[in-house]
Scaffold this active site. Structure first.
Site, PDB file in Angstrom:
ATOM      1  N   PRO A 109      16.363  11.318  59.865  1.00 42.82           N
ATOM      2  CA  PRO A 109      15.831  11.985  58.721  1.00 42.82           C
ATOM      3  C   PRO A 109      16.757  13.104  58.292  1.00 42.82           C
ATOM      4  O   PRO A 109      17.307  13.800  59.125  1.00 42.82           O
ATOM      5  CB  PRO A 109      14.547  12.556  59.262  1.00 42.82           C
ATOM      6  CG  PRO A 109      14.308  11.961  60.587  1.00 42.82           C
ATOM      7  CD  PRO A 109      15.517  11.287  61.006  1.00 42.82           C
ATOM      8  N   GLU A 110      16.954  13.231  57.036  1.00 41.94           N
ATOM      9  CA  GLU A 110      17.629  14.429  56.523  1.00 41.94           C
ATOM     10  C   GLU A 110      16.553  15.461  56.200  1.00 41.94           C
ATOM     11  O   GLU A 110      15.388  15.237  56.493  1.00 41.94           O
ATOM     12  CB  GLU A 110      18.461  14.080  55.285  1.00 41.94           C
ATOM     13  CG  GLU A 110      19.645  13.188  55.642  1.00 41.94           C
ATOM     14  CD  GLU A 110      20.792  13.332  54.670  1.00 41.94           C
ATOM     15  OE1 GLU A 110      20.948  14.416  54.080  1.00 41.94           O
ATOM     16  OE2 GLU A 110      21.539  12.353  54.490  1.00 41.94           O
ATOM     17  N   ARG A 117      17.350   6.469  69.549  1.00 44.69           N
ATOM     18  CA  ARG A 117      18.696   6.875  69.973  1.00 44.69           C
ATOM     19  C   ARG A 117      18.705   8.119  70.842  1.00 44.69           C
ATOM     20  O   ARG A 117      19.741   8.493  71.384  1.00 44.69           O
ATOM     21  CB  ARG A 117      19.573   7.073  68.728  1.00 44.69           C
ATOM     22  CG  ARG A 117      19.825   5.753  68.024  1.00 44.69           C
ATOM     23  CD  ARG A 117      20.602   5.915  66.743  1.00 44.69           C
ATOM     24  NE  ARG A 117      21.993   6.233  66.987  1.00 44.69           N
ATOM     25  CZ  ARG A 117      22.898   6.385  66.020  1.00 44.69           C
ATOM     26  NH1 ARG A 117      22.519   6.244  64.754  1.00 44.69           N
ATOM     27  NH2 ARG A 117      24.136   6.648  66.295  1.00 44.69           N
ATOM     28  N   ARG A 146      39.881  27.382  51.890  1.00 41.69           N
ATOM     29  CA  ARG A 146      39.655  26.268  52.813  1.00 41.69           C
ATOM     30  C   ARG A 146      40.296  24.988  52.304  1.00 41.69           C
ATOM     31  O   ARG A 146      40.197  24.654  51.126  1.00 41.69           O
ATOM     32  CB  ARG A 146      38.144  26.035  53.011  1.00 41.69           C
ATOM     33  CG  ARG A 146      37.394  27.261  53.467  1.00 41.69           C
ATOM     34  CD  ARG A 146      37.636  27.575  54.922  1.00 41.69           C
ATOM     35  NE  ARG A 146      36.988  26.612  55.794  1.00 41.69           N
ATOM     36  CZ  ARG A 146      35.727  26.696  56.213  1.00 41.69           C
ATOM     37  NH1 ARG A 146      34.956  27.675  55.779  1.00 41.69           N
ATOM     38  NH2 ARG A 146      35.240  25.793  57.035  1.00 41.69           N
ATOM     39  N   HIS A 183      10.233   3.429  72.938  1.00 44.94           N
ATOM     40  CA  HIS A 183      10.903   4.663  72.522  1.00 44.94           C
ATOM     41  C   HIS A 183       9.934   5.778  72.143  1.00 44.94           C
ATOM     42  O   HIS A 183      10.321   6.746  71.505  1.00 44.94           O
ATOM     43  CB  HIS A 183      11.842   4.369  71.359  1.00 44.94           C
ATOM     44  CG  HIS A 183      12.863   3.322  71.690  1.00 44.94           C
ATOM     45  ND1 HIS A 183      13.779   3.468  72.706  1.00 44.94           N
ATOM     46  CD2 HIS A 183      13.086   2.094  71.177  1.00 44.94           C
ATOM     47  CE1 HIS A 183      14.538   2.390  72.782  1.00 44.94           C
ATOM     48  NE2 HIS A 183      14.130   1.537  71.867  1.00 44.94           N
TER      49      HIS A 183
END
Length: 269
Positions: free
Chosen positions: A2-3, A109, A150, A90
């Site tokens: 998820p973001e 994961r 940068r 999981h």
DNA sequence: ATCGGGACCTGCTTGC
DNA sequence: TGCAAGCAGGTCCCGA
């Protein structure tokens, strides 16, 4: 994972089950997440949850003597289970509720985390974070100051949590497309005016995605199990080789670090 | 100080 | 059909 919009959607989904309610206990079936699940959490019993907040992609569960830090990693999700069924492979932990039912944390994961933090909002993982993208502190002047001098590609700069939090691989690509900025352009060689457009694009993309309930990816689902609806609004993510929605040219795929990037070589400079 | 790359882990898709 | 390679939402840590 998820973001940020998915984490925020998760927060809103689990909040009614936690805030003002009591946690009976936490059952840990698999402590080997990104970091071991804090042992302190095993002794926790019948504690009220004062608030369910979010900082960057961390969910913060405030209890009287401290706070739980939860991160969903790349593949984590939390859902409410009214009638506990046999946990799947999981389903690493359950937050059992005094009123019955539980919140089940799933993460194939195991890049996520569940940590005990005795000093609310003060923690090595939180202290280094940049501003929230939707806060006033994240503005054109701020980003310009961070970009100055940068050589780093603008895409990796905006994905750096020390600069601004919550901009993951999907929304970084979408924001740069909206702003018309090439993802590989060195951050220090973008005008202040264009950085201002980028800031606005990041805010818009994230706000729209949150309003839509997040993007439905392979295995993300909301706390109520329903899909997010932002996917249909994705312009570049996952569309390599397909025509640009603006100019029709085929979208280019490249990589920044280990992450794939899709962009339009004609619309983004 | 800045940057890129590797590492952590499993599952799904792709291609031979 | 089988198997190996490649890829996936994150982000910390290391070495150059």
């Amino acid at each position: 994972m998820p973001e940020l919009p998915e984490v925020e959607t998760t927060r809103q989904g689990i909040r009614p089950f936690l805030e003002g309610q009591r946690l009976r206990r936490i059952v840990v079936r698999e402590p080997r997440l990104r970091w071991p699940v804090s042992p302190e959490l095993l002794t926790l019993a019948d504690v009220p949850v004062l608030a369910v907040r979010r900082r960057a992609k961390y969910l913060l569960l405030d209890v009287p003597d401290g706070q739980l830090l939860m991160h969903l990693g790349m593949s984590g999700s939390v859902r409410h289970v009214a009638e506990p069924a046999t946990p799947g492979k999981h389903d690493h932990l359950d937050l059992e509720l005094m009123q019955g039912g539980l919140l089940r944390y799933t993460d194939p994961r195991r890049f996520g985390a569940l940590l005990w933090n005795p000093t609310p909002d003060r923690h090595p993982l939180l202290d280094v974070l940049g501003p929230e993208p939707l806060d006033a502190a994240f503005d054109a002047d701020y980003l310009a100051a961070k970009a100055r001098g940068r050589k780093q590609a603008i895409k990796t700069l905006i994905m750096d949590n020390h600069v601004v939090v919550g901009v993951g691989n999907i929304y970084a690509q979408e924001s740069l497309f909206l702003a018309g900025i090439h993802p590989s352009r060195p951050a220090g060689r973008i005008s202040a005016a264009r950085l201002a457009v980028l800031v606005a694009a990041i805010r818009k993309v994230l706000a729209d995605a949150i309003a839509a309930g997040g993007t439905t990816l392979r295995d993300f689902s909301r706390a109520d199990g329903k899909p997010g609806y932002f996917q249909q609004e994705l312009n570049v993510y996952g569309r390599g080789g397909e025509p640009c929605v603006q100019c029709g040219a085929p979208l280019t795929v490249t990589r920044h670090g280990q992450r794939s990037t899709v962009y339009c070589g004609r619309c983004q400079r």
